[in-house]
Write a protein that holds these residues in place. Structure first.
Motif, mmCIF file in Angstrom:
data_model
loop_
_atom_site.group_PDB
_atom_site.id
_atom_site.type_symbol
_atom_site.label_atom_id
_atom_site.label_comp_id
_atom_site.label_asym_id
_atom_site.label_seq_id
_atom_site.Cartn_x
_atom_site.Cartn_y
_atom_site.Cartn_z
ATOM 1 N N LEU A 55 -3.094 -3.577 6.710
ATOM 2 C CA LEU A 55 -3.838 -3.680 5.682
ATOM 3 C C LEU A 55 -4.858 -2.441 5.317
ATOM 4 O O LEU A 55 -4.757 -1.990 4.358
ATOM 5 N N THR A 56 -5.473 -2.254 6.443
ATOM 6 C CA THR A 56 -6.420 -0.870 6.493
ATOM 7 C C THR A 56 -5.720 0.485 6.346
ATOM 8 O O THR A 56 -6.270 1.153 5.471
ATOM 9 N N THR A 57 -4.453 0.686 6.718
ATOM 10 C CA THR A 57 -3.890 1.895 6.492
ATOM 11 C C THR A 57 -2.861 1.905 5.359
ATOM 12 O O THR A 57 -1.995 2.744 5.084
ATOM 13 N N TRP A 58 -2.736 0.589 4.748
ATOM 14 C CA TRP A 58 -1.732 0.586 3.594
ATOM 15 C C TRP A 58 -1.783 1.852 2.667
ATOM 16 O O TRP A 58 -0.776 2.389 2.245
ATOM 17 N N PRO A 59 -2.719 2.312 2.128
ATOM 18 C CA PRO A 59 -2.781 3.230 1.067
ATOM 19 C C PRO A 59 -2.313 4.609 1.509
ATOM 20 O O PRO A 59 -1.881 5.537 0.760
ATOM 21 N N VAL A 60 -2.337 5.021 2.975
ATOM 22 C CA VAL A 60 -2.093 6.273 3.170
ATOM 23 C C VAL A 60 -0.659 6.337 3.934
ATOM 24 O O VAL A 60 -0.174 7.439 4.425
ATOM 25 N N GLN A 61 -0.099 4.826 4.140
ATOM 26 C CA GLN A 61 1.242 4.975 4.550
ATOM 27 C C GLN A 61 2.426 5.422 3.692
ATOM 28 O O GLN A 61 2.346 5.144 2.551
ATOM 29 N N SER A 62 3.436 6.083 4.062
ATOM 30 C CA SER A 62 4.597 6.071 3.577
ATOM 31 C C SER A 62 5.679 4.981 3.364
ATOM 32 O O SER A 62 5.436 4.029 4.176
ATOM 33 N N ARG A 66 5.722 1.706 5.680
ATOM 34 C CA ARG A 66 5.339 0.378 5.480
ATOM 35 C C ARG A 66 6.527 -0.728 5.899
ATOM 36 O O ARG A 66 6.270 -1.689 6.304
#
Length: 85
Positions: A55-62, A66
């Motif tokens: 959840l913390t890294t969701w915006p920056v993951q491809s 994901r």
């Protein structure tokens, strides 16, 4: 007021990936070989930490990353629940 602590994503990005991998591997192996409820609880705690990280890294993951992480977390939760039963 000036912030003296770095944000969480910055601290996560600076973590040594090899160390994190080895610690996670040890925790998974301990969870798999520990008897019943203890092993299942450890695996569920590890899965909860994985969900928090996801959840913390969701915006920056491809999108591919994901999907892989969601599949791995699903497998981990499935194994943990199987150990608890």
């Amino acid at each position: 007021m000036q912030r003296t602590q770095r944000s969480l994503p910055v601290r996560l990005a600076r973590a040594n990936p090899t160390t994190i991998f080895l610690v996670t591997l040890v925790l998974v192996l301990v969870g798999l070989f520990a008897p019943g409820v203890v092993g299942g609880a450890l695996l569920l705690a590890l899965a909860a930490a994985g969900v928090a990280l996801l959840l913390t890294t969701w915006p920056v993951q491809s999108p591919a990353t994901r999907v892989i992480r969601l599949v791995m977390l699903t497998l981990l939760v499935t194994v943990a629940l199987a150990k608890l039963l």
